[in-house]
Design an enzyme around this catalytic site. Structure first.
Site, short mmCIF file in Angstrom:
data_model
loop_
_atom_site.label_atom_id
_atom_site.label_comp_id
_atom_site.label_asym_id
_atom_site.label_seq_id
_atom_site.Cartn_x
_atom_site.Cartn_y
_atom_site.Cartn_z
N SER A 10 0.86 -1.19 0.00
CA SER A 10 0.00 0.00 0.00
C SER A 10 0.89 1.23 0.00
O SER A 10 2.00 1.21 0.54
CB SER A 10 -0.91 0.02 1.24
OG SER A 10 -1.54 1.29 1.38
N TYR A 54 -1.49 -0.95 10.31
CA TYR A 54 -1.64 -1.17 8.87
C TYR A 54 -0.46 -0.57 8.10
O TYR A 54 0.15 -1.24 7.26
CB TYR A 54 -2.96 -0.56 8.38
CG TYR A 54 -3.21 -0.75 6.91
CD1 TYR A 54 -3.73 -1.94 6.42
CD2 TYR A 54 -2.94 0.27 5.99
CE1 TYR A 54 -3.97 -2.13 5.06
CE2 TYR A 54 -3.17 0.09 4.63
CZ TYR A 54 -3.68 -1.10 4.18
OH TYR A 54 -3.92 -1.28 2.84
#
Length: 257
Positions: A148, A162
């Site tokens: 990401s 995350y």
């Protein structure tokens, strides 16, 4: 060179394939001639997606919970029983957690690290015999890890575990790629930016007016963008791309500086 981007006849596995980016990649693979296994925790949702995707090719659903080591190993065993060779493994399953820094809980850290990092390592490890059997010097087997842009730039969110996990995915990709290159297994990653998905839907209501205009390309990611990138990384065209993370974000990281 007309077949440089062909994945026809290949066997692919996509974790977290019942929705979002995983389902987008699965459709792209199927429409281009691959046999695709998709996994997810929720059986009903998984079977519904597999039924819909079966209109485009052979799509096989396998329920899997990658939130534990036992679940990861059970999924690997189920694949080993079905396929002697696996050409493409897309480690897409992911989890996220948001909480203020002062209150961020340990279970919000452990859950995300288990799914986003640990399961990638151990699922790939368990499927090495199948990946080695599929690869050749001219066209190696492929592992694609979904990272990401949150692992590259400041996320502007309180998703601490995350963003840390996705940074770990990028480094794990480099590390494993070097160690497995001699086994005819290419490992690369994709770092998506803002795509519509279950994980980002909470942002869409408040940002659907501003998000596209804040991205240099002036739109959110689309299915063709992620599927096309995954097809490239799975085809002969990328056989010499090894250990890299391809940023797919419409220019957001470049704009961040």
């Amino acid at each position: 060179m007309k077949d440089l981007f062909s994945i026809a006849g290949k066997v692919a596995v996509i974790t977290g394939g019942s929705r979002g980016i995983g389902a987008m990649i699965a459709r792209g693979f199927l429409e281009n001639g691959a046999k695709v296994y998709i996994s997810a925790r929720k059986e009903e949702e998984l079977n519904t997606t597999a039924k819909a995707l079966s209109a485009f090719g052979e799509c096989v659903p396998l329920v899997a919970d990658l939130g534990s080591q036992a679940g990861t190993e059970a999924f690997a065993k189920a694949l080993q029983e079905r396929e002697p060779q696996i050409d493409i493994l897309v480690n897409n399953a992911g989890a996220s957690w948001g909480a203020p820094l002062d209150d961020f809980p340990e279970n919000g850290w452990d859950k995300v690290m288990q799914v986003n990092v640990k399961s990638i390592f151990f699922l790939t490890q368990k499927l090495l015999p199948q990946l080695r059997a599929a690869g050749s010097p001219e066209d190696p087997a492929r592992v694609i890890n979904i990272a990401s842009i949150n692992g590259i730039t400041y996320p502007k969110l309180t998703n601490y575990s995350y963003s840390a996990s996705k940074a770990a995915v990028i480094q794990l990709t480099r590390h494993m790629a070097v160690d497995l290159a001699g086994d005819n297994i290419n490992i690369n990653a994709i770092a998506p930016g803002f795509f519509p998905s279950k994980m980002t839907e909470y942002l869409l209501d408040e940002e659907e007016e501003t998000a596209p205009t804040s991205i240099p390309r002036q739109r959110l990611g689309q299915a063709e963008d992620i599927a096309g990138t995954a097809i490239y990384l799975s085809s002969r065209a990328s056989a010499w791309v090894c250990g890299h993370t391809l940023v797919l974000d419409g220019g957001a990281v470049a704009q961040a500086g």
